[in-house]
Design a protein around this motif. Structure first.
Motif, PDB file in Angstrom:
ATOM      1  N   ASP A   1      -1.655  11.312   0.017  1.00 53.04           N
ATOM      2  CA  ASP A   1      -1.768  11.871  -1.334  1.00 53.04           C
ATOM      3  C   ASP A   1      -2.563  13.167  -1.272  1.00 53.04           C
ATOM      4  O   ASP A   1      -3.790  13.166  -1.364  1.00 53.04           O
ATOM      5  CB  ASP A   1      -2.452  10.865  -2.265  1.00 53.04           C
ATOM      6  CG  ASP A   1      -2.569  11.387  -3.697  1.00 53.04           C
ATOM      7  OD1 ASP A   1      -2.029  12.460  -3.984  1.00 53.04           O
ATOM      8  OD2 ASP A   1      -3.208  10.704  -4.515  1.00 53.04           O
TER       9      ASP A   1
ATOM     10  N   ASN B   1      -7.989   2.871  -7.903  1.00 55.88           N
ATOM     11  CA  ASN B   1      -7.275   2.887  -6.630  1.00 55.88           C
ATOM     12  C   ASN B   1      -7.873   1.830  -5.709  1.00 55.88           C
ATOM     13  O   ASN B   1      -9.070   1.855  -5.414  1.00 55.88           O
ATOM     14  CB  ASN B   1      -7.393   4.277  -5.996  1.00 55.88           C
ATOM     15  CG  ASN B   1      -6.525   4.436  -4.760  1.00 55.88           C
ATOM     16  OD1 ASN B   1      -6.481   3.546  -3.917  1.00 55.88           O
ATOM     17  ND2 ASN B   1      -5.865   5.566  -4.656  1.00 55.88           N
TER      18      ASN B   1
ATOM     19  N   GLU C   1       0.811  -1.214   0.000  1.00 50.75           N
ATOM     20  CA  GLU C   1       0.000   0.000   0.000  1.00 50.75           C
ATOM     21  C   GLU C   1       0.842   1.261   0.000  1.00 50.75           C
ATOM     22  O   GLU C   1       0.385   2.320  -0.402  1.00 50.75           O
ATOM     23  CB  GLU C   1      -0.968   0.028   1.204  1.00 50.75           C
ATOM     24  CG  GLU C   1      -0.319   0.028   2.590  1.00 50.75           C
ATOM     25  CD  GLU C   1      -0.228  -1.374   3.144  1.00 50.75           C
ATOM     26  OE1 GLU C   1       0.160  -1.585   4.246  1.00 50.75           O
ATOM     27  OE2 GLU C   1      -0.536  -2.275   2.471  1.00 50.75           O
TER      28      GLU C   1
ATOM     29  N   ILE D   1       1.790   2.495  -3.781  1.00 54.15           N
ATOM     30  CA  ILE D   1       0.782   3.001  -4.709  1.00 54.15           C
ATOM     31  C   ILE D   1       1.115   4.438  -5.096  1.00 54.15           C
ATOM     32  O   ILE D   1       1.484   5.253  -4.253  1.00 54.15           O
ATOM     33  CB  ILE D   1      -0.623   2.926  -4.075  1.00 54.15           C
ATOM     34  CG1 ILE D   1      -0.983   1.470  -3.829  1.00 54.15           C
ATOM     35  CG2 ILE D   1      -1.651   3.585  -4.959  1.00 54.15           C
ATOM     36  CD1 ILE D   1      -2.265   1.294  -3.088  1.00 54.15           C
TER      37      ILE D   1
ATOM     38  N   THR E   1     -10.081   7.950  -8.916  1.00 50.68           N
ATOM     39  CA  THR E   1      -9.882   6.907  -7.909  1.00 50.68           C
ATOM     40  C   THR E   1     -10.467   5.557  -8.331  1.00 50.68           C
ATOM     41  O   THR E   1     -10.459   4.612  -7.541  1.00 50.68           O
ATOM     42  CB  THR E   1     -10.520   7.322  -6.564  1.00 50.68           C
ATOM     43  OG1 THR E   1     -11.925   7.564  -6.756  1.00 50.68           O
ATOM     44  CG2 THR E   1      -9.855   8.566  -5.997  1.00 50.68           C
TER      45      THR E   1
END
Length: 455
Positions: A168, A227, A4, A7, A224
């Motif tokens: 992010d 994601n 994770e 990413i 997203t």
């Protein structure tokens, strides 16, 4: 580093030099908050050209728009904290569950609130007793249109908070920038008209913001969709919902209380006429520049502390707070000086008629003395939220914000309208001093506990 953390766009906040990590995370959040704030600033600049009456109408309706954001805080704050903790603990599946359930609660709250406002709109606007049927009509129309787009706004806030917690903060900034540009272009067109279209006045400002918020939501969904943290297939989990609400509820109660108290203060200000209400709303929009800027650092601090609290890196939290406090103090002092030295110049950007300008200059000077303390308070709230102690700041905030009502009544006797502004400044100063002292004491206790465990 596990999956994770690899990413694209995600930032591990538990390692690396603290200042660069904080700045890398906070600058996009600050820029995002500034962009979000300019929605209201742009609206106010254009509506201000219609006069103080329309400004008062927008300001009155916005109390209930802000109330929706305050209520949604119980979801955004709680979800953000739990996601950050899960990332720090390297539990990506738990983070996904919190995110999915956060959006489900947001949808429910947003729909219920929208229906409530639409049904009770006349009574809500009538509460202020504006004594002007046209201003009340404009306020009601602005409120209804704003509520139709309220659900998109709540989703956008949650998207942004979750992505900040994941480290992010750049993507929300880019997406909100698109929304800002759309709002900036549509505002004058919808307010004043173009070609054969006559314009909608204050209703046009509301419609421009709704369309901008809708675009932002669609962009978040598009960006997203691949994601893994925003997976549509994550289970519905009532336990996760309860955890989120438990963490976020104290903050939500605080912000709802703040908004309700602001409504009561506005009712007191009405005694000085629509110009005074317009001055307060413009003043709040100007003040929001510092509020939202430090709100960006607050979001970064909450995410930074959240991940490091999950990873049990207490020393890193302590060092992070000291760095954030220094940055906050320097920024707050600069804003205070600007408000005190250039009150007329700043306020005249929005309203320049002699009556409003005099009232506005007084507001800016008085509020200016409290800006540095307000900044300290906001940053420290982020610190408390990050370590999961979300119930501490609301205790002091509710008490001291509530003190504004009797102070406003008492001080308005000898000082008139300026007495109301003084009540706001004094309580902001007290909140900043008390919260900073309390958190520093909490840091000392955490350090002592860690030292005892090591021994």
């Amino acid at each position: 580093m596990n999956k994770e953390m690899q990413i694209k766009g995600m930032l591990n906040l538990t390692e690396g030099p603290i200042t660069p990590v904080l700045m890398k995370l906070s600058l996009p959040i600050i820029a995002t908050n500034f962009i979000s704030t300019t929605y209201g600033l742009v609206d106010m600049i254009w509506v201000g050209k219609l006069g103080s009456g329309p400004v008062a109408a927008v300001g009155t309706a916005n109390f209930y728009v802000n109330l929706a954001v305050a209520i949604s805080t119980m979801i955004t704050i709680g979800t953000g904290v739990k996601v950050a903790h899960s990332i720090g603990e390297k539990q990506s599946d738990r983070a996904k569950t919190y995110i999915k359930n956060g959006f489900l609660i947001s949808a429910l709250v947003g729909i219920v609130y929208m229906l409530f406002i639409i049904i009770t709109k006349a009574k809500l606007i009538g509460y202020f007793e504006l004594a002007d049927a046209e201003i009340e009509r404009m306020a009601t129309k602005f409120l209804v249109i704003s509520m139709i787009g309220n659900l998109f706004n709540l989703f956008n806030l949650l998207f942004s908070t979750v992505m900040n917690s994941l480290g992010d903060s750049k993507r929300p900034f880019r997406i909100f920038t698109v929304g800002f540009l759309i709002n900036m272009i549509l505002d004058p067109l919808f307010i004043f008209g173009f070609g054969s279209f006559d314009g909608l006045g204050v209703s046009g400002a509301a419609l421009a913001t709704v369309l901008a918020n809708m675009t932002v939501t669609l962009l978040f969904i598009y960006k997203t969709k691949n994601n893994e943290f925003f997976s549509r297939y994550t289970k519905v989990d009532k336990a996760s919902m309860k955890e989120v609400l438990k963490l976020g509820l104290p903050v939500s109660i605080q912000r709802v209380t703040f908004t309700v108290i602001s409504i009561i203060i506005a009712k007191i200000i009405v005694n000085w006429g629509p110009d005074a209400i317009a001055v307060q709303r413009v003043g709040i929009q100007i003040e929001s520049i510092s509020y939202m800027t430090i709100g960006g650092l607050q979001g970064a601090v909450a995410a930074f502390f959240g991940q490091n609290f999950g990873a049990r890196q207490i020393t890193r939290i302590k060092d992070g707070y000291h760095i954030s406090f220094l940055l906050t103090t320097v920024f707050g002092m600069l804003i205070s000086l600007m408000f005190i030295i250039f009150p007329k110049e700043i306020f005249s950007i929005f309203l320049d008629d002699p009556s409003s300008l005099k009232l506005g200059a007084d507001y800016m000077k008085i509020i200016g003395y409290s800006q540095v303390f307000m900044c300290m308070e906001l940053m420290t709230v982020g610190a408390f939220n990050g370590v999961g102690k979300t119930y501490i700041p609301p205790i002091f905030s509710i008490i001291l914000t509530g003190l504004r009502i009797p102070l406003a009544i008492v001080l308005s006797g000898p000082f008139g309208l300026n007495g109301v502004w003084l009540s706001i400044a004094i309580t902001s100063i007290l909140k900043g001093i008390i919260l900073v002292g309390w958190f520093k004491g909490y840091l000392s206790k955490m350090s002592s506990k860690l030292l005892n465990q090591a021994v």
